[in-house]
Design a protein around this motif. Structure first.
Motif, PDB file in Angstrom:
ATOM      1  N   ARG A 137      -8.256 -18.348  11.703  1.00 22.56           N
ATOM      2  CA  ARG A 137      -9.181 -17.771  12.673  1.00 22.56           C
ATOM      3  C   ARG A 137      -8.492 -16.688  13.498  1.00 22.56           C
ATOM      4  O   ARG A 137      -9.065 -15.631  13.768  1.00 22.56           O
ATOM      5  CB  ARG A 137      -9.736 -18.864  13.586  1.00 22.56           C
ATOM      6  N   GLN A 138      -7.243 -16.980  13.909  1.00 27.31           N
ATOM      7  CA  GLN A 138      -6.501 -15.979  14.675  1.00 27.31           C
ATOM      8  C   GLN A 138      -6.264 -14.719  13.846  1.00 27.31           C
ATOM      9  O   GLN A 138      -6.404 -13.598  14.348  1.00 27.31           O
ATOM     10  CB  GLN A 138      -5.166 -16.549  15.141  1.00 27.31           C
ATOM     11  N   ALA A 139      -5.920 -14.916  12.551  1.00 27.27           N
ATOM     12  CA  ALA A 139      -5.689 -13.760  11.679  1.00 27.27           C
ATOM     13  C   ALA A 139      -6.970 -12.955  11.489  1.00 27.27           C
ATOM     14  O   ALA A 139      -6.948 -11.717  11.483  1.00 27.27           O
ATOM     15  CB  ALA A 139      -5.146 -14.225  10.322  1.00 27.27           C
ATOM     16  N   ASP A 140      -8.097 -13.662  11.319  1.00 31.23           N
ATOM     17  CA  ASP A 140      -9.384 -12.969  11.177  1.00 31.23           C
ATOM     18  C   ASP A 140      -9.721 -12.181  12.440  1.00 31.23           C
ATOM     19  O   ASP A 140     -10.212 -11.045  12.368  1.00 31.23           O
ATOM     20  CB  ASP A 140     -10.500 -13.976  10.883  1.00 31.23           C
ATOM     21  N   GLU A 141      -9.457 -12.794  13.597  1.00 31.92           N
ATOM     22  CA  GLU A 141      -9.735 -12.099  14.854  1.00 31.92           C
ATOM     23  C   GLU A 141      -8.833 -10.879  15.010  1.00 31.92           C
ATOM     24  O   GLU A 141      -9.287  -9.811  15.442  1.00 31.92           O
ATOM     25  CB  GLU A 141      -9.531 -13.063  16.029  1.00 31.92           C
ATOM     26  N   GLU A 142      -7.554 -11.026  14.641  1.00 37.73           N
ATOM     27  CA  GLU A 142      -6.639  -9.897  14.727  1.00 37.73           C
ATOM     28  C   GLU A 142      -7.060  -8.789  13.770  1.00 37.73           C
ATOM     29  O   GLU A 142      -7.005  -7.598  14.108  1.00 37.73           O
ATOM     30  CB  GLU A 142      -5.205 -10.342  14.400  1.00 37.73           C
ATOM     31  N   ARG A 143      -7.493  -9.184  12.564  1.00 39.41           N
ATOM     32  CA  ARG A 143      -7.932  -8.184  11.593  1.00 39.41           C
ATOM     33  C   ARG A 143      -9.188  -7.466  12.079  1.00 39.41           C
ATOM     34  O   ARG A 143      -9.313  -6.251  11.941  1.00 39.41           O
ATOM     35  CB  ARG A 143      -8.188  -8.842  10.240  1.00 39.41           C
ATOM     36  N   ASP A 144     -10.110  -8.227  12.674  1.00 39.03           N
ATOM     37  CA  ASP A 144     -11.327  -7.600  13.207  1.00 39.03           C
ATOM     38  C   ASP A 144     -10.983  -6.622  14.327  1.00 39.03           C
ATOM     39  O   ASP A 144     -11.551  -5.525  14.394  1.00 39.03           O
ATOM     40  CB  ASP A 144     -12.291  -8.676  13.728  1.00 39.03           C
ATOM     41  N   ARG A 145     -10.057  -7.035  15.196  1.00 40.92           N
ATOM     42  CA  ARG A 145      -9.653  -6.129  16.273  1.00 40.92           C
ATOM     43  C   ARG A 145      -8.985  -4.875  15.710  1.00 40.92           C
ATOM     44  O   ARG A 145      -9.227  -3.758  16.184  1.00 40.92           O
ATOM     45  CB  ARG A 145      -8.710  -6.839  17.237  1.00 40.92           C
ATOM     46  N   ASP A 180      -9.283  -0.837   7.019  1.00 44.08           N
ATOM     47  CA  ASP A 180      -8.167  -1.393   7.782  1.00 44.08           C
ATOM     48  C   ASP A 180      -7.212  -0.335   8.311  1.00 44.08           C
ATOM     49  O   ASP A 180      -6.409  -0.617   9.202  1.00 44.08           O
ATOM     50  CB  ASP A 180      -7.367  -2.388   6.921  1.00 44.08           C
ATOM     51  N   GLU A 181      -7.253   0.871   7.738  1.00 39.94           N
ATOM     52  CA  GLU A 181      -6.290   1.891   8.114  1.00 39.94           C
ATOM     53  C   GLU A 181      -6.994   3.174   8.525  1.00 39.94           C
ATOM     54  O   GLU A 181      -8.066   3.503   8.013  1.00 39.94           O
ATOM     55  CB  GLU A 181      -5.334   2.202   6.955  1.00 39.94           C
ATOM     56  N   VAL A 182      -6.368   3.895   9.434  1.00 40.09           N
ATOM     57  CA  VAL A 182      -6.862   5.209   9.830  1.00 40.09           C
ATOM     58  C   VAL A 182      -6.369   6.232   8.815  1.00 40.09           C
ATOM     59  O   VAL A 182      -5.185   6.262   8.472  1.00 40.09           O
ATOM     60  CB  VAL A 182      -6.356   5.588  11.234  1.00 40.09           C
ATOM     61  N   GLY A 183      -7.274   7.053   8.328  1.00 41.35           N
ATOM     62  CA  GLY A 183      -6.896   8.060   7.354  1.00 41.35           C
ATOM     63  C   GLY A 183      -6.442   9.344   8.020  1.00 41.35           C
ATOM     64  O   GLY A 183      -6.516   9.508   9.240  1.00 41.35           O
ATOM     65  N   GLY A 184      -5.974  10.289   7.200  1.00 39.78           N
ATOM     66  CA  GLY A 184      -5.469  11.546   7.733  1.00 39.78           C
ATOM     67  C   GLY A 184      -6.339  12.738   7.408  1.00 39.78           C
ATOM     68  O   GLY A 184      -5.920  13.884   7.605  1.00 39.78           O
TER      69      GLY A 184
END
Length: 389
Positions: A137-145, A180-184
Motif C-alpha cells: 500500500r505504501q509503495a502504491d501510494e508513493e507511486r501514485d504521488r 512514471d517519468e517526465v519526458g524531455g
C-alpha cells in the motif's frame, strides 16, 4: 515406549508436544483425539474437547461456514484437503490464524473411518502478509504521488493552450511513453510582434528530473532569445551557448530542436526554419502530396561550443500544413513488429490519409500512436500549422 537410540523421545511425546497441532475426528467431526500443543494454543482442557466438540466448533463463525461449504465436500470427494487458511477460536475468544491439512482414513470397504488433521500456527505468516500488504500500500501510494508529480511537472513544461494565430490553424499533441517519468520533449508557440510569431519543437536527451530541468531551461531560453534576436539561427546559437556552458563537464546535456518564425499574410504564410540535429519537418500540400523539409547540416544543440545551424524558408498556401515531430513516433515499434517505424513510413502514412488541416493532421497521428500500443518507447511531441483552404 522410548525409541531405541533416542531415550529423550517417544512416539507419544512426539504426538503430544509436536511443534504443530494434531487431532483426529469421526466422520461427523466429533473430536476423538487432540494433542497437548493444540490444547495449549486454544487454552482448553482435554476433557472439554474429546468426545464433546466437533472440529468445526473450534473455528470462528466464518471458518465454520467455510468448513461446511468447502472443506467437508473436498474431504468427501477427494479424501484430503491441504494448505487451507482458517482461524481457530480460543477459550478467551482470541483468534489464531492457522493452516490446516486433513486426510480421511477409510475402512476396508472404502467408507470413512476417521479424519486426521494437522494444524500449523500461521501467526507469523499472517503478520508477514500484513507487513507485505502494508508495504505494498505504501509503495502504491508513493507511486501514485510520483505519477501525479510527474504529470504536474510535465504540464508545466508544455503550453496549456496554443494561442490563436490570425489566418492559421494550429494544433499540438504530447504522447507520454510512460506515466512514471517526465519526458524531455517540448514545444511552444508565441507572439513576437503584432505580425510575427515564434514556435519551436525539440527533444532533450534522457528522462526524469534532470531532463525536465534541461527542458525548462531550453524553453525559456528559446523564448528569451527570440525576443532578443528573432533570427532562427541566432535563437539556436543562443540556446547552444547556454546549454553548453551550463552542462559542459561530466554530465553533458543537449537537445535537438527546430525553431521557426512565421509571418501570416493574405495569401498564406512565410515560415523561416532553423534546425539543430532534429528530424526533418513534413510539408503536406493542399493536393495531398507530402515532402520532407530538409535542413541538412544542423548540429545537435548544446553538444559543441561552436555548433552550426541551417536555415530555410518555406511558404504555406491555403490547404498546406507543416508538421513538426519528435523521434518517439519514428522510433516506435508497431505492435507485433520488430522493426521501427521510419520517417519514410510516416511520410507515406500522411500521404495516404491526406489530412487537410492542422487538427486533422494531429488527429491522424494521435490515432497512429495509439495503434502502436506498448511499442512506443519514447515520448512524442507533435506540432502542426496550416492555412485554411
Amino acid at each position: 515406549m522410548e525409541t531405541p537410540g533416542h531415550p529423550e523421545d517417544s512416539i507419544e511425546d512426539l504426538f503430544e508436544n509436536a511443534p504443530c497441532g494434531y487431532l483426529s475426528t469421526l466422520p461427523d467431526g466429533t473430536i476423538t483425539k487432540i494433542n497437548t500443543t493444540l490444547l495449549g494454543w486454544l487454552g482448553l482442557d482435554r476433557d472439554e474437547v474429546v468426545g464433546r466438540r466437533r472440529f468445526a466448533d473450534l473455528l470462528t463463525v466464518g471458518g465454520r461456514i467455510y468448513h461446511e461449504t468447502h472443506i467437508a465436500p473436498l474431504l468427501a470427494m477427494h479424501g484430503e484437503a491441504g494448505g487451507l487458511a482458517l482461524e481457530l477460536r480460543g477459550a478467551g475468544g482470541n483468534r489464531l490464524p492457522v493452516l490446516v491439512t486433513s486426510v480421511v482414513k477409510t475402512h476396508d470397504d472404502g467408507s470413512p473411518r476417521l479424519i486426521r488433521t494437522a494444524i500449523f500456527d500461521a501467526r507469523d505468516r499472517r503478520a508477514y502478509e500484513q507487513e507485505l500488504l502494508h508495504a505494498r500500500r505504501q509503495a502504491d501510494e508513493e507511486r501514485d504521488r510520483a505519477r501525479k508529480l510527474a504529470a504536474t511537472l510535465q504540464r508545466t513544461l508544455l503550453p496549456p493552450v496554443l494561442p490563436k494565430v490570425p489566418g492559421m490553424e494550429v494544433a499540438a499533441y504530447y504522447h507520454p511513453a510512460s506515466i512514471d517519468e517526465v519526458g524531455g520533449d517540448f514545444y511552444d508557440l508565441f507572439p513576437l510582434t503584432d505580425e510575427t510569431w515564434g514556435f519551436f519543437l525539440g527533444d532533450v536527451t534522457g528522462k526524469g528530473a534532470v531532463a525536465a530541468t534541461v527542458t525548462s531551461l531550453a524553453r525559456y531560453t528559446l523564448r528569451a532569445a527570440a525576443v532578443y534576436d528573432p533570427d532562427p539561427v541566432g535563437v539556436l546559437d543562443n540556446l547552444n551557448t547556454v546549454l553548453y556552458q551550463e552542462y559542459d563537464g561530466s554530465d553533458p546535456r543537449f537537445c535537438t530542436v527546430i525553431y521557426g518564425s512565421l509571418v501570416p499574410g493574405p495569401g498564406g504564410c512565410a515560415i523561416t526554419l532553423a534546425a539543430g540535429g532534429h528530424p526533418p519537418a513534413v510539408l503536406i500540400h493542399a493536393d495531398g502530396t507530402t515532402e520532407f523539409v530538409e535542413l541538412p547540416g544542423g548540429m545537435v544543440v548544446g553538444a559543441l561550443s561552436e555548433a552550426r545551424f541551417t536555415r530555410l524558408t518555406v511558404h504555406l498556401t491555403p490547404g498546406d500544413t507543416l508538421l513538426l515531430y519528435t523521434d518517439g513516433i519514428t522510433e516506435a515499434r508497431p505492435s507485433g513488429d520488430r522493426t521501427r517505424y521510419s520517417e519514410e513510413q510516416l511520410l507515406r502514412h500522411l500521404a495516404d490519409r491526406a489530412p487537410a488541416t492542422a487538427p486533422e493532421t494531429i488527429g491522424v497521428l494521435t490515432e497512429l500512436l495509439t495503434g502502436f500500443g506498448t511499442g512506443v518507447d519514447d515520448d512524442t511531441a507533435l506540432l502542426a500549422l496550416s492555412i485554411p483552404r
